[in-house]
Design a protein around this motif. Structure first.
Motif, PDB file in Angstrom:
ATOM      1  N   SER A  86      11.609  -6.142  -3.690  1.00 20.31           N
ATOM      2  CA  SER A  86      10.749  -5.771  -2.571  1.00 20.31           C
ATOM      3  C   SER A  86       9.538  -6.682  -2.451  1.00 20.31           C
ATOM      4  O   SER A  86       8.994  -6.834  -1.363  1.00 20.31           O
TER       5      SER A  86
ATOM      6  N   VAL B  48      11.015   6.040  -0.529  1.00 22.45           N
ATOM      7  CA  VAL B  48      11.131   4.724  -1.190  1.00 22.45           C
ATOM      8  C   VAL B  48      11.240   4.894  -2.701  1.00 22.45           C
ATOM      9  O   VAL B  48      12.004   4.199  -3.370  1.00 22.45           O
TER      10      VAL B  48
ATOM     11  N   ASN C   1       6.975  -5.466   3.759  1.00 18.72           N
ATOM     12  CA  ASN C   1       6.164  -4.784   2.738  1.00 18.72           C
ATOM     13  C   ASN C   1       4.729  -5.304   2.681  1.00 18.72           C
ATOM     14  O   ASN C   1       3.811  -4.558   2.317  1.00 18.72           O
TER      15      ASN C   1
ATOM     16  N   PHE D  69       2.824  -1.771   2.933  1.00 16.17           N
ATOM     17  CA  PHE D  69       2.302  -1.083   1.740  1.00 16.17           C
ATOM     18  C   PHE D  69       0.780  -0.968   1.675  1.00 16.17           C
ATOM     19  O   PHE D  69       0.279   0.034   1.146  1.00 16.17           O
TER      20      PHE D  69
ATOM     21  N   LEU E  45       6.736   7.272   1.288  1.00 11.46           N
ATOM     22  CA  LEU E  45       6.545   6.931  -0.131  1.00 11.46           C
ATOM     23  C   LEU E  45       7.553   7.682  -0.998  1.00 11.46           C
ATOM     24  O   LEU E  45       8.161   7.104  -1.917  1.00 11.46           O
TER      25      LEU E  45
ATOM     26  N   LEU F  84       0.351   2.255   3.423  1.00  8.08           N
ATOM     27  CA  LEU F  84       0.763   3.426   2.634  1.00  8.08           C
ATOM     28  C   LEU F  84      -0.269   3.728   1.552  1.00  8.08           C
ATOM     29  O   LEU F  84      -0.632   4.885   1.312  1.00  8.08           O
ATOM     30  N   ASN F  85      -0.762   2.672   0.898  1.00  5.98           N
ATOM     31  CA  ASN F  85      -1.767   2.837  -0.155  1.00  5.98           C
ATOM     32  C   ASN F  85      -3.058   3.425   0.441  1.00  5.98           C
ATOM     33  O   ASN F  85      -3.680   4.327  -0.144  1.00  5.98           O
TER      34      ASN F  85
ATOM     35  N   SER G 182       7.230   1.934  -5.215  1.00  5.43           N
ATOM     36  CA  SER G 182       6.037   1.762  -4.366  1.00  5.43           C
ATOM     37  C   SER G 182       4.868   1.227  -5.188  1.00  5.43           C
ATOM     38  O   SER G 182       4.164   0.307  -4.755  1.00  5.43           O
TER      39      SER G 182
END
Ligand SMILES: NC(=O)c1ccc[n+]([C@@H]2O[C@H](COP(=O)([O-])OP(=O)(O)OC[C@H]3O[C@@H](n4cnc5c(N)ncnc54)[C@H](O)[C@@H]3O)[C@@H](O)[C@H]2O)c1
Length: 296
Positions: free
Chosen positions: A133, A249, A204, A208, A246, A211-212, A254
């Motif tokens: 990833s 995945v 990604n 990401f 999340l 998402l974080n 992650s």
């Protein structure tokens, strides 16, 4: 195999093009196996354990069965596809594959040593791809003796439904390796985008940090997990919110992705959110373990 000639026209590529090898037996390995079976490939999956292999076969057969139930696949086609799936615990059995995709845990040491082993068993003329990833494909390639035949073929989760595949071109890859990877992706009925080997590639690298940040927003108390998920679905028309994604995945995957992006940027704002680190340490990895940010 439908597009046999596509492969045969490429220079220095093995004449046995019908078998895809997959190393790994997790979520992505099962998804890629199903995609390739439905595209007409023979698929050989190498799992470290008999149990992993059995679980992968069960997962693929359950998913194919659901297609039959929904009227999307004929029973004979399902049975014929299932017959083309074989498993092994012996890495050496991948020697007859013309493409091998590794899809094991997102860990640089594990992937490096696996690629080294694959390089010694997969014949020259076959390509080796990683489904990583975020890890540097160039660094993984340089662990092998033939880095020119290594590239990234990055499927998305669930591989059976997501149309995109990123083909990652490390500086070390030959043009014929990239051509074969792109041709393979097309044969799988997917859309390939070609990406330079930068951390997180396209998707990604953009996904990401968001998402974080969603986790950090919850930690600050700006809104609840449910409201953040609802907001991003209803406000951005995303099919699912960040916490649902999340958990889908996998939180270990992650975390590993976020750590790699953080190491690349060096920016403290990119450090992994605390609750993500804690959940992974406690073994709550998302849907695959029955608990992550939510319980399943
Ligand atoms: N989950 C996703 O959404 C997603 C999407 C795209 C790509 N990926 C990538 O796919 C790869 C696999 O992820 P996953 O989600 O399928 O993980 P997973 O946790 O479902 O499966 C990981 C698999 O690796 C195996 N494994 C662990 N160490 C190994 C080793 N040393 N040798 C051989 N096998 C080993 C485990 O037994 C397991 O079968 C990772 O590189 C990940 O970054 C994941």
């Amino acid at each position: 195999m439908g597009n046999y000639s596509l492969f045969m026209s490429l220079p220095s590529f093995s004449s046995d093009i019908s078998t895809l090898g997959i190393a790994g037996s997790g979520i992505m390995a099962a998804g890629i196996a199903e995609v390739a079976l439905l595209a007409g490939f023979d698929v050989m999956v190498r799992s470290r354990s008999e149990r992993g292999a059995t679980e992968l076969v069960a997962q693929v057969s359950k998913s194919l069965g659901r297609r039959v139930e929904r009227g999307k696949l004929e029973i004979q086609v399902r049975d014929e596809a299932a017959r083309r799936l074989t498993t092994t615990t012996n890495l050496g059995d991948l020697a007859r594959c013309s493409i091998v995709i590794e899809s094991v845990v997102e860990d640089k040491e594990q992937k490096t040593s696996l690629l080294r082993e694959l390089d010694s068993v997969v014949p020259t003329g076959s390509i080796i791809a990683t489904n990583t990833s975020t890890l540097s494909v160039s660094e993984l390639a340089l662990a092998t003796m033939q880095p020119d035949r290594v590239c990234g073929i990055h499927f998305f989760n669930p591989a059976t439904t997501m149309p995109l595949v990123e083909v990652i071109r490390p500086l070390t890859a030959s043009q014929s390796t990239i051509d074969v990877a792109i041709a393979f992706v097309a044969m799988c009925g997917k859309e390939a985008v070609l990406v330079r080997d930068d951390p997180g590639f396209i998707v990604n690298a953009l996904l990401f940090p968001y998402l974080n940040d969603a986790i950090k927003m919850m930690e600050r108390g700006t809104a609840s997990m449910d409201d953040i998920d609802a907001a991003m679905k209803g406000g951005c028309n995303f099919p699912m919110g960040p916490f649902a994604l999340l958990d889908l995945v996998g939180l270990d995957t992650s975390l590993s992705i976020i750590e790699t992006l953080y190491a690349a940027s060096g920016n403290t704002a990119d450090c992994p959110a605390e609750s993500l680190v804690r959940l992974v340490a406690d073994g709550h990895l998302g849907r695959k373990t029955g608990r992550g940010f939510r319980t399943y």
